[in-house]
Design an enzyme around this catalytic site. Structure first.
Site: not given
Lengths: 231, 120
Positions: A68, A73, A90
């Site tokens: 990711t 985030c 996430h």
């Protein structure tokens, strides 16, 4: 029949003739509920990979890599090394509505959203045989990439939340790489627990910024709820 | 005061549920697994059980089955509150004697209206 094929695929390290150049044809079976996740053969790492976007999570029982890219985030990489199951989420906390100041932790929508993101990942691992006491947890992300109302540092809010959550649940953080100013690309290998983090210092981050801003908009003030069935 | 037994192995979940229920005027007893819940329910009659499914020591479905075996819990509403949405698990819950199945995440208003409905 299906199982027989799956186990042969896993055990047999020699690919069948003609499959050498296209290993993506042989993607390992996906666990139920994760069919929508983007999976592919990563040529660089020579491993099957699953790429997760903001709001998604992925759990695997076989040697896959989970990838990711994080700005503000955060991602929790969690596994049970004894049972051999692990995954990554996430997420970010939705921005509080302006009139919701100093509300209690348990009641605010923002914290609730984060609780769900963590609960879904941990529960999936437990459902597959993992045990709370075995969980190995690594945390990433939460950099100062997007700004909220009144120039609030969205990343640091996410970092505070995820650390609090782990403490409240009586779990332990094995390692973390949180905060700072650069976005991160995270590669997680749940079968070994190893994580590769690359700070994205020079690339144009417009796409990441756009994606996170869009995600923030999408989750703001949106009540989350599952279905109810009375027997 | 209506007494609800809230069962979940996650502290954060229990806090969220308890906060919602207490805010609506219910009395709440918490338990972190099925066995603890069973022992508490035996010692203190509750009006409704709200339980997670996957928990250590004793899971939620075994809890419901065990409670239904007691005379004092034959007709008590019992709701499952879980991330499990698979049909076969739901059927297992129904067979064990659950009154209903709520899939997480829950919305506080929706949770309260479901509880009100099953309490009659």
């Amino acid at each position: 029949m299906l199982n027989e094929r799956a186990s042969r695929r896993k055990d047999d390290s020699t690919p069948p003739p003609g499959k050498l150049s296209s290993p993506e044809m042989d993607l390992p079976n996906v666990l139920p509920g994760f069919e929508q996740i983007n999976r592919y053969w990563d040529k660089r790492q020579c491993v099957f990979a699953a790429k997760i976007l903001p709001g998604e999570f992925y759990v695997s029982k076989q040697g896959e890599m989970i990838v990711t890219v994080l700005g503000s985030c955060v991602s929790a990489c969690i596994r049970d090394p004894i049972v051999g199951v692990g995954g990554m989420n996430h997420f970010m906390l939705p921005e509080q509505r302006e009139n919701m100041v100093a509300s209690r932790r348990e009641s605010d929508e923002s914290t609730r959203y984060g609780n769900w993101a963590m609960e879904f990942l941990i529960n999936e691992i437990l459902k597959l045989g993992g045990r709370r006491g075995n969980l190995e947890i690594k945390l990433f992300g939460g950099s100062r990439v997007i700004q909220g109302m009144k120039n609030l540092d969205v990343g640091s809010g996410n970092v505070d939340f995820v650390r609090d959550y782990i403490r409240q649940e009586g779990l332990k953080i094995q390692s973390e790489d949180l905060g700072g100013t650069f976005p991160r690309k995270v590669l997680y290998f749940p079968d070994t627990g190893s994580v590769k983090v690359r700070k994205l210092k020079s690339i144009a981050n417009n796409k990441l910024l756009e994606r996170e801003t869009q995600y923030a908009k999408q989750i703001k003030g949106k009540p989350t709820q599952g279905e109810v069935e009375l027997f | 005061m209506t007494k609800i037994l809230a069962v979940d192995d996650s502290t954060s979940m229990r806090q969220m549920v308890t906060f919602t229920l207490k805010g609506a005027g219910y009395d709440v007893i918490e338990a972190a697994d099925g066995q603890e819940a069973f022992d508490k329910a035996k010692g203190d009659q509750v009006d409704l059980v709200l339980s997670d499914v996957n928990m250590p020591v004793m899971d939620g479905i075994t809890l419901i089955k065990s409670l239904r075996g007691l005379d004092s819990y034959k007709f008590t509403p019992m709701l499952m509150l879980t991330t499990e949405s698979a049909g076969d698990k739901k059927m297992e819950g129904k067979a064990a004697g659950a009154t209903g199945w709520i899939v997480k995440p829950f919305n506080p208003d929706q949770l309260l209206s479901t509880i009100k409905k099953v309490l009659g």
